[in-house]
Design a protein around this motif. Structure first.
Motif, PDB file in Angstrom:
ATOM      1  N   ILE A  45       0.841  -1.184   0.000  1.00 27.53           N
ATOM      2  CA  ILE A  45       0.000   0.000   0.000  1.00 27.53           C
ATOM      3  C   ILE A  45       0.885   1.246   0.000  1.00 27.53           C
ATOM      4  N   ASP A  46       0.332   2.329  -0.498  1.00 25.72           N
ATOM      5  CA  ASP A  46       1.041   3.609  -0.572  1.00 25.72           C
ATOM      6  C   ASP A  46      -0.032   4.666  -0.328  1.00 25.72           C
ATOM      7  N   GLN A  47      -0.086   5.215   0.868  1.00 23.30           N
ATOM      8  CA  GLN A  47      -1.182   6.111   1.225  1.00 23.30           C
ATOM      9  C   GLN A  47      -0.690   7.350   1.942  1.00 23.30           C
ATOM     10  N   ARG A  48      -1.555   8.362   1.939  1.00 22.64           N
ATOM     11  CA  ARG A  48      -1.223   9.623   2.601  1.00 22.64           C
ATOM     12  C   ARG A  48      -2.245   9.930   3.696  1.00 22.64           C
ATOM     13  N   TYR A  49      -1.754  10.500   4.768  1.00 23.44           N
ATOM     14  CA  TYR A  49      -2.566  10.785   5.952  1.00 23.44           C
ATOM     15  C   TYR A  49      -2.250  12.200   6.430  1.00 23.44           C
TER      16      TYR A  49
ATOM     17  N   ARG B 244       3.236  10.218   4.283  1.00 27.21           N
ATOM     18  CA  ARG B 244       3.074   9.215   3.232  1.00 27.21           C
ATOM     19  C   ARG B 244       3.650   7.921   3.789  1.00 27.21           C
TER      20      ARG B 244
ATOM     21  N   ALA C  99      -2.470   2.992   8.475  1.00 25.74           N
ATOM     22  CA  ALA C  99      -1.903   2.233   7.351  1.00 25.74           C
ATOM     23  C   ALA C  99      -1.849   0.738   7.665  1.00 25.74           C
TER      24      ALA C  99
ATOM     25  N   GLU D 261      -5.179  -0.635   7.068  1.00 28.35           N
ATOM     26  CA  GLU D 261      -5.429  -0.745   5.621  1.00 28.35           C
ATOM     27  C   GLU D 261      -4.727  -1.962   5.037  1.00 28.35           C
TER      28      GLU D 261
ATOM     29  N   ARG E 130     -12.493   4.740   4.130  1.00 26.19           N
ATOM     30  CA  ARG E 130     -11.215   4.918   4.824  1.00 26.19           C
ATOM     31  C   ARG E 130     -10.946   6.405   4.916  1.00 26.19           C
TER      32      ARG E 130
ATOM     33  N   ARG F 200      -8.571   9.288   6.025  1.00 32.16           N
ATOM     34  CA  ARG F 200      -7.128   9.407   6.311  1.00 32.16           C
ATOM     35  C   ARG F 200      -6.753  10.774   6.871  1.00 32.16           C
TER      36      ARG F 200
END
Lengths: 759, 340
Positions: free
Chosen positions: A177-181, A289, A366, A369, A746, A748
């Motif tokens: 996964i590659d996510q931003r919060y 990230r 994360a 997720e 979700r 974030r």
């Protein structure tokens, strides 16, 4: 035992009520703005209404015409005083009256002093400034920010931790996964307003101000005023909420001291709730990230955490939570990088678990997720990635009871009854979601001095310049003395919150219980040693006893063989009325200068990720149930369970209280709290408790705290891991996890609000 | 805070006389030099913040007329004295039985402490809590006519989507007023030009070009009573308030509804919306949409669409349209299912 006073388990102390509880609930505890009362002049601040530019002219005539006005301290009046310094004892390097440059919204432009509070307030409101204003930069994404790497910018954030080859491991990972919060600006908003009362007794300055760092402030204020630190005394016996906001001193203190000097009488300045948003520190906005790579078996092979944090133009405050997130699980490879984004804002600062709250929020959201992506139970996912050694330096944990916390909290919560399918659980029109997250907080300890006196009548006085910020540190210090000296708690008095007492470190970083109790323990043991030596010496009541094992109980020395002697009689043979010990405790690994630095107000922290032998952290697991209305989507939290392990618990009542407060705050961070910034003007909008929401009683229903037994002798002599900041770490991620479980959405970016769930 | 003279008149005519002496015909009550104070939960706050700056404060709490403190239930309806406290009205057994929407709207407002202080007349006359109005360093047409509106392009999450203008989008935050406008309440007022009745719906003014003119009252007029007509079927009524936290917060959206049902069919519906409009907001289009219809999720949705047909979103408050509609749908369905 009632809920508020949990029955102690192994290595846990009795749930004694706070020794100052009665004073507090009967109004006899004097807070800094309560004293002194004679001959007070009142000060009120005028602050800027722009965030960037220059004050070209101040109109003071209307203010000067207010009946009862005594003085206005403004530009030029602080020229003989040095500017503040940014650091542990100083909130900012901005000297607001040293120069007419405006660096942020709500910057101090003058202090009006009058015979009454009302006149001072009226005069301050009548001060009008003319500005040469410049377009300000509010935050991330605003034009004009400057971004710099954080590593090395703060003594507390030396490097971006890393391990192994993240890029290769991430590229090769089967699942990723590659996510931003993001987390918003937050202000502490302690119920006690910020205040300073200053008066001079000859060349001696006394300041009554709520402080988490009386020694550091004494030294820093003396530096600014160019006087001997011995001429400055900071008094802060009780504090109505601190949370980090009263850790570093702000420029106001010196301004009020100067006003008191000019008038030759005490000046008290109680600032307004609105002003506090600009004249104090706050929790910086952060962005994150996170990339996680794992095998299909759920074993993480790659973890990257990048963070961006807003700070002011003049000061590089670093939040920097990657040291903890980078060591949380058995990642394989780790890459981290933290950047500071400078804008036209006041300087942020410490706020309850400063690095961990935002960074662990991002990590744990994360992790949830990733568990969903892997189709794994989120508890199981964490169990699989439980490390034997921490991934950065491959050091062992001095103790780590995370899985025990998960198991006990899951059991109490009823996690096994959760239907893992998204949206599967409901009660009428209410969707039900359940989620969990990890809490972590570094265990540090600092040098600390203490003086303990035992008198012949069995009275004990403990003196230590630490600070009662609501944690119960006075009570646990008394408990430590009670245990080691064998006297009842009612015979013990504890003096704290005064820079004339033996110095203690800043009450931050959850170090107070460990540091203070280690010092009190050392002082008590020195008294014990003297007593026993005198008792067993020739002519002493236990002469001839060579057994080194003994105890103190009920005013008596009791040797292992059973022989005993009254302390009173031992003191007689010593021909003294009391034994008093002044001790300095320095933790393992302290440098030769450590104690000098304690007196200088710049104490060294040891433990956490700094030691050679092991890394030291306290852990917890939090489980949350949310209910979300099918139509209107309001989010409520009917249930929360947290299990925490933090070495020796000195007092189960005060420990539970700290953790409970943290968890409630965590719910607030998840759903309520945010300081809104008007992006056009870089100004705060919701500057009061009407619009800055925190949870109210009705928001908190069933809350359970479990204290998981843990023994750790490596952390410090008292065996204590600080837990004052553990409870609000991870909570927001647990709520986000539960919201996802209920709705499939979700979220974030905090706080999670109705509007995020409507579409 | 600006210094002020404080007086405690003991009868309404004396209070009116003092107010008349220190105000002019054209003064707005909120901007006049002499102003009335009831519980003080709003005005005292705004005086401390420098938003309201009366030079003379006329405290109405010493007025001797007992009717000002009474709740009277008659065949014609219910009459609330102006000085009845919010808490007294919300806890009143007959209010709860006959007009659940009134009791709910008061119970869900403010905090217990404020409800014990705040008077009913003061409650309906409360002023907006717009952040840009509350803090004097911002431009605000309501506070300083013609100075501009900082909220329009600013952080306007709590602002109104109904009844706004280019000059002002400040929300009317009260809850009780939504119940009153839905039930066709009437106010009794006394001033230097005599006593008069004001239909509640005529009390508040939309901002238009003059957001500083907030009500139809003259500066020397005192609200003495609030009358709610007898409506037998108002027992099927409720107030639903949606907010960020469970208590002590203003509505993001709310709905006051009362239903006259024939089975599941609507004979008459009364609907008012809170948290979304600049004034207490009667949603007549929604009422008409339901008339004669079977009340279900679909017809409630049609009514909600009608209620918000004219809504004007800004950058941060667009969600209030969807939330307002859902709030109304939920309120209608919950009212339909009430056991009465």
């Amino acid at each position: 035992m009632d809920t508020a006073a949990p029955r102690p388990k192994e290595n846990q102390g009795a749930p004694l009520p706070r020794i100052d509880a009665r004073l507090k609930v009967t109004g006899q505890a004097h807070y800094p703005a309560d004293l002194p009362t004679a001959n007070i002049a009142y000060g009120a601040l005028a602050t800027s209404s722009i965030a960037r530019g220059k004050v070209t002219k101040l109109h003071l005539d209307d203010a000067r015409a207010v009946p009862g006005l005594l003085d206005i301290v403004t530009y030029g009046d602080m020229d003989k005083v040095d500017k503040p310094k940014f650091g542990n004892s100083g909130a900012t390097s901005i000297g607001p009256l040293h120069d007419r440059t405006i660096f942020h919204d709500g910057q101090i432009i003058a202090l009006a002093v009058a015979e009454t509070f009302e006149a001072a307030e009226e005069a301050a409101q009548l001060i009008r400034a003319e500005y040469e204003d410049d377009k300000p930069t509010a935050s991330f994404d605003s034009p004009g920010t400057k971004t710099v790497p954080a590593a090395g910018k703060s003594p507390l954030f030396k490097e971006d931790v890393k391990a192994g080859d993240f890029d290769a491991a991430y590229a090769a990972a089967a699942v990723k996964i590659d996510q931003r919060y993001s987390t918003p600006t937050q202000h502490h908003n302690p119920i006690e307003l910020f205040s300073t009362t200053a008066f001079w007794e000859g060349d001696q300055l006394v300041v009554h101000e709520a402080s988490q760092n009386v020694t550091g402030w004494k030294v820093e204020l003396a530096r600014q005023l160019k006087i001997d630190p011995g001429k400055v005394r900071i008094v802060s016996p009780f504090i109505g909420g601190a949370f980090g906001s009263k850790g570093p001193m702000t420029p106001r203190t010196a301004i009020v001291a100067v006003a008191a000097k000019r008038l030759g009488r005490p000046v008290r300045c109680v600032t307004s709730r609105m002003q506090a948003f600009g004249i104090q520190t706050y929790r910086a906005e952060t962005r994150h990230r996170i990339r996680i790579g794992a095998g299909k078996d759920g074993r993480i092979t790659a973890f990257a955490h990048e963070g961006w944090e807003v700070t002011s133009r003049p000061d590089l405050y670093v939040v920097g939570g990657t040291s903890a997130t980078g060591r949380m699980y058995d990642y394989g490879s780790v890459l981290t990088h933290v950047s500071l984004v400078q804008a036209d804002r006041n300087t942020p600062g410490y706020m309850r678990s400063p690095p961990e709250t935002p960074y662990v929020y991002a990590l744990e959201n994360a992790m949830d997720e990733m568990a969903v992506t892997l189709g794994m139970d989120p508890v199981e996912f964490r169990r699989i990635n439980e490390p034997k050694t921490e991934p950065i330096g491959k050091k062992p944990f001095s103790s780590r009871s995370l899985i025990q916390c998960y198991d006990q909290a899951a059991e109490a919560f009823g996690w096994a009854k959760r239907d893992s399918k998204v949206g599967a659980m409901h009660d009428g029109d209410w969707l039900i979601g359940m989620g969990c997250a990890t809490a972590i907080y570094p265990t540090a300890v600092a040098p600390c001095a203490a003086r303990v006196r035992l008198t012949a009548d069995g009275e004990v006085r403990v003196q230590c310049g630490s600070h009662e910020i609501g944690t119960g540190v006075r009570t646990v210090a008394a408990q430590m003395a009670s245990e080691r000296l064998g006297v009842g708690i009612d015979k013990i008095s504890v003096e704290m919150g005064d820079s004339s007492l033996p110095p203690a470190p800043v009450s931050g970083g959850s170090i107070s219980t460990a540091s203070v109790c280690s010092a009190v323990l050392k002082a008590c043991d020195a008294i014990r040693t003297k007593l026993y030596a005198a008792a067993t010496a020739e002519g002493g009541p236990l002469a001839g006893s060579h057994n080194e094992e003994f105890d103190l109980a009920d005013g008596k020395i009791v040797a292992k063989g059973g022989a005993s002697a009254k302390v009173e009689d031992v003191l007689k043979t010593m021909q003294v009325g009391a034994i008093e010990e002044y001790v300095e405790f320095a933790p393992k690994g302290a440098t030769p200068e450590a104690l000098n630095k304690l007196y200088a107000g710049t104490p060294e922290f040891h433990g956490a990720d700094q030691d050679e032998d092991s890394v030291k952290y306290a852990f917890g697991a939090e489980f949350v149930e949310v209910r979300i209305n099918r139509y209107t989507r309001e989010i409520r939290v009917p249930r929360i369970v947290g299990a925490f392990a933090a070495g020796r618990i000195m007092n189960t009542r005060t420990a539970r209280s700290q953790l409970m407060g943290g968890m409630i705050w965590g719910i607030g961070q998840a759903l309520h709290e945010a300081t809104e910034v008007d992006r056009r003007y870089a100004r705060y909008v919701n500057r009061d408790l009407q619009d800055y929401l925190v949870p109210v009683n009705a928001d908190i229903k069933d809350l359970q705290v479990i204290l998981v037994p843990e023994v750790d002798h490596a952390v410090n002599p008292a065996g204590v891991k600080g837990l004052g900041e553990l409870g609000n770490v991870g909570t927001a991620a647990a709520v986000a996890s539960a919201v996802y479980h209920a709705t499939g959405k979700r979220i974030r970016d905090l706080p999670i609000r109705i509007e995020h769930l409507l579409s | 805070m600006r210094p002020f003279i404080y007086e405690q008149p003991t009868d309404i005519s004396a209070a009116v006389a003092i107010a008349s002496r220190f105000t002019t015909k054209d003064d707005q009550p909120t901007r006049a030099n002499a102003q009335f104070i009831g519980g003080g939960t709003n005005l005292a706050d705004y005086m401390k913040l420098g938003v309201a700056e009366p030079g003379r404060l006329l405290d109405l709490n010493r007025l001797e007329d007992p009717g000002l403190r009474q709740i009277r239930v008659t065949d014609d309806g219910i009459r609330f004295g102006a000085l009845v406290r919010m808490g007294e009205a919300s806890d009143h057994a007959e209010v709860k039985r006959r007009y659940p929407v009134i009791a709910d709207s008061l119970r869900l407002a403010a905090s217990g402490q404020i409800r014990n202080m705040a008077s009913l007349a003061g409650n309906i006359l409360q002023r907006t809590r717009c952040e840009y109005f509350r803090e004097t360093s911002w431009h605000c047409n309501k506070r300083v006519p013609g100075s501009g509106c900082a909220a329009m392009e600013g952080f306007n999450r709590q602002h109104a989507v109904l009844g706004g203008s280019d000059a002002c989008i400040a929300t009317y935050h009260g809850d009780f007023a939504q119940a009153l406008i839905a039930l066709d309440a009437v106010l009794h007022a006394e001033g230097s030009r005599g006593a008069r009745k004001i239909p509640f719906a005529k009390l508040h003014r939309q901002p238009g070009d003059t957001p500083h003119i907030e009500t139809d009252l003259a500066a020397d007029e005192i609200v003495s009573a609030i009358e709610v007509p007898a409506i037998e079927w108002a027992r099927r009524s409720l107030y639903l308030k949606i907010r960020d936290r469970e208590s002590y917060a203003f509505a993001l959206a709310s709905a006051a509804v009362a239903l006259d049902l024939d089975g599941d069919n609507v004979r008459e519906a009364r609907i008012a919306l809170g948290g979304v409009a600049t004034v207490p907001w009667r949603a007549r289009a929604a009422e008409e949409a339901l008339q004669g219809k079977k009340l279900d999720e679909t017809s409630a949705g049609v009514a909600a669409d009608a209620a918000f047909a004219e809504a004007q979103p800004r950058q941060h408050n667009a969600f209030k349209i969807e939330l307002g509609k859902r709030t109304l749908v939920r309120a209608l369905l919950e009212a339909r299912d009430m056991e009465v």
